[in-house]
Design a protein around this motif. Structure first.
Motif, PDB file in Angstrom:
ATOM      1  N   UNK A  51       0.847  -1.181   0.000  1.00  0.00           N
ATOM      2  CA  UNK A  51       0.000   0.000   0.000  1.00  0.00           C
ATOM      3  C   UNK A  51       0.888   1.238   0.000  1.00  0.00           C
ATOM      4  N   UNK A  52       0.467   2.198  -0.763  1.00  0.00           N
ATOM      5  CA  UNK A  52       1.208   3.445  -0.893  1.00  0.00           C
ATOM      6  C   UNK A  52       0.303   4.599  -0.479  1.00  0.00           C
ATOM      7  N   UNK A  53       0.893   5.692  -0.007  1.00  0.00           N
ATOM      8  CA  UNK A  53       0.119   6.860   0.418  1.00  0.00           C
ATOM      9  C   UNK A  53      -0.071   7.815  -0.750  1.00  0.00           C
ATOM     10  N   UNK A  54      -1.277   8.347  -0.848  1.00  0.00           N
ATOM     11  CA  UNK A  54      -1.644   9.279  -1.915  1.00  0.00           C
ATOM     12  C   UNK A  54      -2.435  10.450  -1.344  1.00  0.00           C
ATOM     13  N   UNK A  55      -2.515  11.513  -2.141  1.00  0.00           N
ATOM     14  CA  UNK A  55      -3.364  12.653  -1.830  1.00  0.00           C
ATOM     15  C   UNK A  55      -4.284  12.858  -3.027  1.00  0.00           C
ATOM     16  N   UNK A  56      -5.572  12.954  -2.763  1.00  0.00           N
ATOM     17  CA  UNK A  56      -6.566  13.252  -3.785  1.00  0.00           C
ATOM     18  C   UNK A  56      -7.116  14.639  -3.493  1.00  0.00           C
ATOM     19  N   UNK A  57      -6.978  15.545  -4.440  1.00  0.00           N
ATOM     20  CA  UNK A  57      -7.566  16.880  -4.344  1.00  0.00           C
ATOM     21  C   UNK A  57      -8.533  17.002  -5.510  1.00  0.00           C
ATOM     22  N   UNK A  58      -9.760  17.431  -5.211  1.00  0.00           N
ATOM     23  CA  UNK A  58     -10.736  17.515  -6.285  1.00  0.00           C
ATOM     24  C   UNK A  58     -11.692  18.683  -6.096  1.00  0.00           C
ATOM     25  N   UNK A  59     -12.296  19.101  -7.217  1.00  0.00           N
ATOM     26  CA  UNK A  59     -13.276  20.175  -7.250  1.00  0.00           C
ATOM     27  C   UNK A  59     -14.639  19.580  -7.578  1.00  0.00           C
ATOM     28  N   UNK A  60     -15.629  19.928  -6.759  1.00  0.00           N
ATOM     29  CA  UNK A  60     -16.997  19.448  -6.968  1.00  0.00           C
ATOM     30  C   UNK A  60     -17.849  20.625  -7.432  1.00  0.00           C
ATOM     31  N   UNK A  61     -18.733  20.370  -8.372  1.00  0.00           N
ATOM     32  CA  UNK A  61     -19.609  21.407  -8.886  1.00  0.00           C
ATOM     33  C   UNK A  61     -20.471  22.018  -7.779  1.00  0.00           C
ATOM     34  N   UNK A  62     -20.767  23.303  -7.912  1.00  0.00           N
ATOM     35  CA  UNK A  62     -21.643  23.962  -6.935  1.00  0.00           C
ATOM     36  C   UNK A  62     -23.109  23.831  -7.329  1.00  0.00           C
ATOM     37  N   UNK A  63     -23.390  23.026  -8.343  1.00  0.00           N
ATOM     38  CA  UNK A  63     -24.786  22.714  -8.662  1.00  0.00           C
ATOM     39  C   UNK A  63     -25.398  21.893  -7.535  1.00  0.00           C
ATOM     40  N   UNK A  64     -24.524  21.256  -6.759  1.00  0.00           N
ATOM     41  CA  UNK A  64     -24.960  20.513  -5.571  1.00  0.00           C
ATOM     42  C   UNK A  64     -25.045  21.476  -4.390  1.00  0.00           C
ATOM     43  N   UNK A  65     -26.003  21.254  -3.512  1.00  0.00           N
ATOM     44  CA  UNK A  65     -26.085  22.056  -2.288  1.00  0.00           C
ATOM     45  C   UNK A  65     -24.982  21.604  -1.330  1.00  0.00           C
ATOM     46  N   UNK A  66     -24.822  22.337  -0.231  1.00  0.00           N
ATOM     47  CA  UNK A  66     -23.814  21.980   0.778  1.00  0.00           C
ATOM     48  C   UNK A  66     -24.047  20.554   1.286  1.00  0.00           C
ATOM     49  N   UNK A 121     -25.762  18.081  -0.206  1.00  0.00           N
ATOM     50  CA  UNK A 121     -25.538  17.109  -1.280  1.00  0.00           C
ATOM     51  C   UNK A 121     -24.046  16.909  -1.529  1.00  0.00           C
ATOM     52  N   UNK A 122     -23.269  17.993  -1.405  1.00  0.00           N
ATOM     53  CA  UNK A 122     -21.817  17.894  -1.581  1.00  0.00           C
ATOM     54  C   UNK A 122     -21.217  17.013  -0.490  1.00  0.00           C
ATOM     55  N   UNK A 123     -21.692  17.152   0.752  1.00  0.00           N
ATOM     56  CA  UNK A 123     -21.212  16.308   1.845  1.00  0.00           C
ATOM     57  C   UNK A 123     -21.514  14.841   1.578  1.00  0.00           C
ATOM     58  N   UNK A 124     -22.715  14.544   1.100  1.00  0.00           N
ATOM     59  CA  UNK A 124     -23.087  13.164   0.771  1.00  0.00           C
ATOM     60  C   UNK A 124     -22.231  12.636  -0.374  1.00  0.00           C
ATOM     61  N   UNK A 125     -21.955  13.494  -1.339  1.00  0.00           N
ATOM     62  CA  UNK A 125     -21.134  13.097  -2.483  1.00  0.00           C
ATOM     63  C   UNK A 125     -19.702  12.790  -2.034  1.00  0.00           C
ATOM     64  N   UNK A 126     -19.173  13.592  -1.119  1.00  0.00           N
ATOM     65  CA  UNK A 126     -17.831  13.357  -0.584  1.00  0.00           C
ATOM     66  C   UNK A 126     -17.782  12.020   0.148  1.00  0.00           C
ATOM     67  N   UNK A 127     -18.833  11.711   0.892  1.00  0.00           N
ATOM     68  CA  UNK A 127     -18.894  10.416   1.584  1.00  0.00           C
ATOM     69  C   UNK A 127     -18.878   9.266   0.576  1.00  0.00           C
ATOM     70  N   UNK A 128     -19.519   9.476  -0.571  1.00  0.00           N
ATOM     71  CA  UNK A 128     -19.515   8.461  -1.628  1.00  0.00           C
ATOM     72  C   UNK A 128     -18.093   8.243  -2.151  1.00  0.00           C
ATOM     73  N   UNK A 129     -17.355   9.333  -2.372  1.00  0.00           N
ATOM     74  CA  UNK A 129     -15.973   9.243  -2.852  1.00  0.00           C
ATOM     75  C   UNK A 129     -15.099   8.570  -1.793  1.00  0.00           C
TER      76      UNK A 129
END
Length: 92
Positions: free
Chosen positions: A1-16, A18-26
């Motif tokens: 196993x190796x360590x990584x960093x994921x940085x991403x931009x989520x659309x603001x078409x989602x509410x705050x 919905x964005x939290x739920x989407x982050x949990x999915x990721x």
């Protein structure tokens, strides 16, 4: 196993919320094969230039461990996500 960093931009078409739920999915997508080490709070930012006709986005960063041979599968999964404007995975 190796360590990584994921940085991403989520659309603001989602509410705050919905964005939290989407982050949990990721995060659950990452947790299927690896483990999350650190997850920074998301924040809404103004973009320097438009990305997919969006001027604002939610910025999120996650540090995680993941098998090296499976990282390309994770990248493919993230590319298919329509709510992610951009993402970057770095080795740490």
């Amino acid at each position: 196993m190796r360590s990584y960093n994921l940085t991403f931009l989520i659309t603001t078409k989602l509410s705050e919320e919905e964005a939290e739920e989407y982050i949990k999915k990721i995060e659950s997508l990452i947790s299927q094969e690896g483990s999350i080490l650190n997850s920074e709070l998301k924040k809404k930012i103004n973009l320097a230039y438009e990305i997919k006709k969006q001027k604002e986005a939610f910025l999120k960063s996650i540090d995680f461990t993941f098998p090296e041979d499976k990282i390309s599968d994770l990248k493919n999964s993230l590319q298919k996500e329509e709510n992610i404007l951009r993402f970057l995975i770095n080795k740490i």
